[in-house]
Design a protein around this motif. Structure first.
Motif, short mmCIF file in Angstrom:
data_model
loop_
_atom_site.label_atom_id
_atom_site.label_comp_id
_atom_site.label_asym_id
_atom_site.label_seq_id
_atom_site.Cartn_x
_atom_site.Cartn_y
_atom_site.Cartn_z
N VAL A 1 0.89 -1.08 -0.07
CA VAL A 1 0.05 0.13 0.06
C VAL A 1 1.04 1.33 -0.15
O VAL A 1 0.43 2.10 -0.69
CB VAL A 1 -0.88 -0.07 1.17
N LYS A 2 2.09 1.41 0.78
CA LYS A 2 2.80 2.47 1.00
C LYS A 2 3.57 2.64 -0.51
O LYS A 2 3.78 3.81 -0.91
CB LYS A 2 3.70 2.37 2.01
N LYS A 3 3.81 1.57 -0.98
CA LYS A 3 4.49 1.75 -2.60
C LYS A 3 3.58 2.58 -3.25
O LYS A 3 4.08 2.99 -4.13
CB LYS A 3 5.03 0.31 -3.02
N HIS B 1 -2.13 4.89 7.33
CA HIS B 1 -2.34 5.16 8.71
C HIS B 1 -3.18 6.44 9.07
O HIS B 1 -4.05 6.56 10.01
CB HIS B 1 -1.01 5.42 9.47
N SER B 2 -2.98 7.36 8.10
CA SER B 2 -3.61 8.39 8.26
C SER B 2 -3.85 9.34 6.76
O SER B 2 -2.64 8.75 6.26
CB SER B 2 -3.04 9.36 9.41
N ARG C 1 -10.55 11.45 8.23
CA ARG C 1 -9.24 11.50 9.04
C ARG C 1 -8.80 10.09 9.53
O ARG C 1 -7.64 10.25 9.87
CB ARG C 1 -9.79 12.37 10.09
N GLU C 2 -9.39 8.98 9.36
CA GLU C 2 -8.83 7.91 9.71
C GLU C 2 -8.28 7.02 8.75
O GLU C 2 -8.61 7.10 7.52
CB GLU C 2 -10.38 6.99 10.44
N GLY C 3 -7.11 6.29 8.81
CA GLY C 3 -6.61 5.66 7.98
C GLY C 3 -7.11 4.16 7.71
O GLY C 3 -8.18 3.81 8.56
N ASN D 1 -9.74 1.21 9.67
CA ASN D 1 -10.99 0.79 9.42
C ASN D 1 -10.94 -0.54 8.60
O ASN D 1 -12.03 -1.29 8.81
CB ASN D 1 -11.21 1.78 8.25
N LEU D 2 -10.09 -1.16 8.28
CA LEU D 2 -9.96 -2.44 7.49
C LEU D 2 -10.18 -3.47 8.96
O LEU D 2 -10.71 -4.44 8.59
CB LEU D 2 -8.65 -2.92 6.64
N GLN D 3 -9.44 -3.29 9.72
CA GLN D 3 -9.28 -3.96 10.99
C GLN D 3 -10.68 -3.98 11.68
O GLN D 3 -11.19 -5.19 12.14
CB GLN D 3 -8.38 -3.49 12.09
#
Length: 207
Positions: free
Chosen positions: A55-57, A88-89, A153-155, A159-161
């Motif tokens: 995801v970060k990539k 994360h955000s 505002r939430e990462g 929300n997935l968890q």
């Protein structure tokens, strides 16, 4: 459907080879599912880290290559459906070069971060239920909004968890149901394969 057709043809045509092949493929599928379940349970931390890296990539390379937009569109769809922004955000987007403007300008994020329920602003393009609108090929135009506007505002990690926790019983129930069906079909296929002649002799008496 192909696997079910194989089993049906084997039963109707009384072919042990097709029934055996059906049983073997179903057994392989069942074993693969069990193995994946064990790996997900025992390697959860490593799996979460791998998903985070992917995801970060995707975020860091957002809009860098107009020819490769499938991953970006998929992540936009995830953000829209889960009502989240970034991993994360929203700050995860602040380091993306293509979204950064001048120092005097506010940080920008993709339009999938925009909270449509918080405002009636019709200037932001709507997303369909089937997913976000695909960006045209060979185009560097990106739909972005200011991070100071109405955004989630939430990462997405949180929300997935939360989604997995809320739907855990349904997910486990579906997996158990599918597994029991597969076990039942395997038992039936091996029974027919071993007792095919005997079964049809019994049925022939009633014709």
């Amino acid at each position: 459907m192909g696997l079910a057709l194989l089993g049906c043809v084997g039963a109707l045509k009384e072919l042990r080879c097709l029934l055996g092949l059906y049983f073997g493929m179903l057994l392989l599928l069942f074993a693969t599912q069990i193995t994946l379940g064990i790996l997900i349970s025992t390697q959860r931390v490593r799996l979460e880290r791998s998903v985070q890296d992917i995801v970060k990539k995707t975020i860091q390379n957002y809009g860098a290559d107009p020819e490769e937009t499938a991953a970006e569109e998929s992540w936009d769809y995830v953000q829209f459906q889960l009502r989240c922004c970034g991993w994360h955000s929203p700050q995860d987007w602040f380091q993306v070069l293509i979204l950064r403007g001048n120092e005097s300008e506010a940080h920008r994020v993709p339009c999938s971060c925009y909270n449509l329920s918080a405002t009636n602003d019709s200037a932001i393009p709507q997303f369909s239920r089937l997913g976000p609108p695909a960006r045209p090929r060979h185009s560097t135009d990106l739909c972005t909004v200011s991070a100071k506007s109405y955004i989630y505002r939430e990462g997405c990690a949180h929300n997935l968890q939360k989604w997995l926790h809320n739907n855990l019983i349904s997910i486990v129930g579906i997996c158990l149901g599918v597994g029991l069906l597969e076990l039942g079909f395997m038992t039936l296929s091996i029974f027919l394969c071993r007792n095919l002649d005997h079964v049809y002799k019994q049925l022939a008496r009633y014709r």
